[in-house]
Design a protein around this motif. Structure first.
Motif, mmCIF file in Angstrom:
data_model
loop_
_atom_site.group_PDB
_atom_site.id
_atom_site.type_symbol
_atom_site.label_atom_id
_atom_site.label_comp_id
_atom_site.label_asym_id
_atom_site.label_seq_id
_atom_site.Cartn_x
_atom_site.Cartn_y
_atom_site.Cartn_z
ATOM 1 N N ARG A 36 0.839 -1.204 0.000
ATOM 2 C CA ARG A 36 0.000 0.000 0.000
ATOM 3 C C ARG A 36 0.876 1.257 0.000
ATOM 4 O O ARG A 36 0.615 2.217 -0.731
ATOM 5 N N ASN A 37 1.932 1.248 0.809
ATOM 6 C CA ASN A 37 2.822 2.414 0.868
ATOM 7 C C ASN A 37 3.581 2.607 -0.440
ATOM 8 O O ASN A 37 3.792 3.733 -0.896
ATOM 9 N N LEU A 38 4.001 1.506 -1.051
ATOM 10 C CA LEU A 38 4.724 1.603 -2.320
ATOM 11 C C LEU A 38 3.839 2.185 -3.416
ATOM 12 O O LEU A 38 4.307 2.951 -4.276
ATOM 13 N N LYS A 39 2.565 1.834 -3.399
ATOM 14 C CA LYS A 39 1.648 2.328 -4.428
ATOM 15 C C LYS A 39 1.383 3.827 -4.296
ATOM 16 O O LYS A 39 0.977 4.476 -5.260
ATOM 17 N N ASP A 77 9.673 -11.063 -2.931
ATOM 18 C CA ASP A 77 8.223 -11.225 -2.786
ATOM 19 C C ASP A 77 7.474 -10.065 -3.433
ATOM 20 O O ASP A 77 6.473 -10.262 -4.140
ATOM 21 N N LEU A 78 7.957 -8.851 -3.197
ATOM 22 C CA LEU A 78 7.283 -7.669 -3.737
ATOM 23 C C LEU A 78 7.424 -7.584 -5.250
ATOM 24 O O LEU A 78 6.498 -7.147 -5.946
ATOM 25 N N ILE A 79 8.567 -8.013 -5.749
ATOM 26 C CA ILE A 79 8.764 -8.024 -7.200
ATOM 27 C C ILE A 79 7.803 -9.014 -7.857
ATOM 28 O O ILE A 79 7.170 -8.724 -8.879
ATOM 29 N N GLU A 80 7.672 -10.189 -7.253
ATOM 30 C CA GLU A 80 6.768 -11.212 -7.795
ATOM 31 C C GLU A 80 5.318 -10.768 -7.743
ATOM 32 O O GLU A 80 4.500 -11.172 -8.561
ATOM 33 N N ARG A 81 4.992 -9.913 -6.782
ATOM 34 C CA ARG A 81 3.626 -9.380 -6.675
ATOM 35 C C ARG A 81 3.452 -8.113 -7.507
ATOM 36 O O ARG A 81 2.416 -7.447 -7.426
ATOM 37 N N LYS A 82 4.492 -7.774 -8.284
ATOM 38 C CA LYS A 82 4.479 -6.615 -9.180
ATOM 39 C C LYS A 82 4.252 -5.301 -8.430
ATOM 40 O O LYS A 82 3.672 -4.342 -8.962
#
Length: 580
Positions: free
Chosen positions: A117-120, A135-140
């Motif tokens: 949420r913060n990254l978005k 993990d975050l890369i795989e979740r795009k």
């Protein structure tokens, strides 16, 4: 012109640095910042922890970021959660006067949903541990194709922890990056391979010699028989009453056992180990950072990434098997230009490692005798006297009580008052160390030595055991079929058995927890009470089984469900592990 401004930093960053009280850049900052500000040069910085590496890459990174673009432009990859948070906190301070630059720390043990949420919302700098980053890369949640700068901090640590595949993945997929900045304390072949495979003619800067140690650290070692390591450790702590230190052990069990013994003796210490949840680990580290704890004890794995200012001493209970690990251990002290001391307890067969370390870190090690009992008492005494003389008496309504005090001590000489003060403060030390053995003698052998007399140096009660393998004759071991998989950690398990048995902590000795069961040392006189109170109770829909590990005690009227037959018991195997 400000020294940082001369390096090419903008006025906002210079002002932030000034606000932090920094007037002169460290050597790694002076050499790295002008190179990194170009943004297009691959860079290798070899420097010890505590030399200002975060500012060396953090300040140029903040200047290169485009605040109008709200996506991840830079990745800072580091080995542990603690270092991840430390870097993020430093970046927050550096960008105090810079507008519209946002950072986010992403790491395991925290809500990945919240991090996404913060990254978005739009973050330009992402500080991450390798596992959570993947993990975050795989979740795009992070687009690697937009990343311009990749910083690998403590690269040797990440490779030692097994993150080579994760680093390869990030570097292979940041295809539009402009530069890689690699920082490391040492330069093993694995780190060199990364530079060879992914970097183009990198600019290499070395502060000191490669793999060298911090010049602000005094390296000392003590040679004692194997059986006397713990006693030597205790004396070194007592001989340095102002110590704020980290103790390193090879194994988790060693760390926990030593922590328990020292805590029971009144030392402010806790252990970091893999059985702690992230919340428990954060609590321990919080107490250590605020100096509520005097000592922290940990294995190399548990202590990785610890970045705490003001650590005065590092103690190697044993030298590490991997000599390069010594550099990381010792680097926890002597940070930010301060001096520090690294103490190593060695066996005579390990002295060859000292010579290897001297060559590797290009520093001289000083062989020092373990302090005698009298030396310890003398050091403690004068430390107390200095503290007494420096006590602030300017505040407080002491004058109100002075007439009564003067009357009370009218017939007592100054010498007698001092003797009584010394007796109150040091009687326990004097009793404990009055028959203390000289640990520097080459002829002493732990297996022939009689137990020392006197109580513990801190509580003056329990006799010190000279060998961790030997259980006190007044103790027995209980087996219980509860362990860490039942949701317990050491502190909660201790509280549970004390609450259930209504016994005091003083009757307990060592506690050894495993996944499915545990062993408890307890005063023989109280073993029956504990078994009677706990055996047969229910916990999480399980029946608790407790008995003496060697099968000595059974509850009165111990009957199974099948009428009057004695219930069949399962006894725990004898402990096979010996303390090193």
């Amino acid at each position: 012109m400000n020294a940082f401004e001369a390096l090419g930093l903008n006025e906002h960053l210079v002002q932030a640095v000034a606000d932090l009280g920094f007037e002169k850049p460290s050597e790694i900052q002076e050499k790295a910042i002008p190179v990194l500000l170009s943004g297009t040069t691959d860079f290798i910085g070899l420097a010890q922890t505590g030399t200002g590496k975060t500012a060396a890459f953090g300040l140029p990174l903040l200047q290169l970021i485009d605040p109008t673009q709200r996506h991840a432009q830079a990745l800072v990859v580091c080995p542990t959660r603690e270092l991840c948070l430390q870097i993020t906190n430093d970046l927050e301070k550096f960008k105090k006067h810079s507008k519209n630059i946002f950072t986010e720390a992403v790491y395991g043990g925290a809500s990945i949903t919240m991090q996404i949420r913060n990254l978005k919302k739009g973050v330009q700098i992402v500080v991450a541990t390798p596992g959570r980053l993947i993990d975050l890369i795989e979740r795009k949640a992070i687009d690697l194709q937009k990343v311009k700068y990749v910083v690998l901090d403590e690269a040797d640590e990440m490779l030692n922890m097994g993150f080579r595949d994760d680093i390869d993945f990030v570097l292979k997929n940041t295809i539009n990056r402009e530069s890689i900045w690699l920082f490391s304390a040492t330069m093993p072949p694995e780190v060199r391979a990364i530079s060879r495979n992914y970097m183009e003619t990198p600019k290499e800067v070395t502060v000191g010699k490669k793999n060298s140690g911090n010049v602000n650290i005094d390296h000392q070692y003590f040679v004692v028989p194997q059986q006397h390591r713990y006693e030597a450790l205790k004396r070194l702590i007592d001989f340095n009453p102002g110590m704020y230190g980290i103790i390193f052990t090879r194994t988790k069990i060693d760390a926990q056992e030593i922590s328990e013994r020292l805590a029971k003796s009144g030392y402010e210490i806790e252990a970091l180990h893999g059985d702690l949840t992230q919340q428990q680990r954060d609590k321990v580290m919080g107490r250590f950072r605020t100096k509520s704890l005097q000592l922290l004890i940990a294995t190399d794995v548990a202590a990785r990434g610890i970045d705490v200012d003001g650590v005065t001493h590092v103690i190697n209970f044993e030298l590490p098997d991997d000599m390069e690990v010594y550099t990381h251990r010792s680097g926890r002290t002597g940070r930010a230009g301060k001096t520090g001391i690294c103490l190593s307890i060695c066996h005579s067969r390990e002295t060859f490692k000292i010579k290897s370390l001297e060559r590797m870190i290009n520093a001289q090690f000083h062989k020092v005798d373990v302090p005698s009992g009298k030396d310890v008492c003398r050091k403690q005494f004068f430390h107390f006297m200095d503290t007494l003389m420096q006590a602030d008496v300017s505040s407080g309504d002491y004058e109100t009580y002075m007439p009564d005090l003067m009357e009370k001590f009218a017939s007592v000489s100054k010498e007698e008052v001092l003797q009584r003060v010394a007796s109150l403060e040091f009687n326990h030390f004097l009793k404990y160390y009055e028959n203390a053995e000289d640990l520097n003698r080459s002829d002493i052998r732990g297996d022939r030595r009689q137990p020392s007399t006197g109580g513990d140096a801190r509580d003056g009660s329990r006799k010190e055991r000279t060998d961790f393998n030997r259980r006190d004759n007044g103790y027995t071991r209980l087996f219980i079929n509860l362990g860490t998989k039942d949701g317990f950690y050491k502190a909660s398990f201790l509280q549970f058995i004390l609450d259930e048995s209504n016994l005091k902590k003083e009757v307990l000795g060592k506690i050894d927890m495993r996944d499915m069961n545990s062993w408890i040392e307890i005063d023989k006189a109280e073993a029956g009470r504990m078994i009677t109170a706990i055996d047969g109770k229910r916990y999480n829909n399980r029946t608790i089984r407790m008995n003496e590990a060697d099968g000595g005690f059974k509850r009165p009227n111990d009957e199974g469900s099948g009428g009057g037959r004695e219930r069949k018991r399962t006894y725990a195997p004898k402990e096979r592990r010996s303390f090193r």
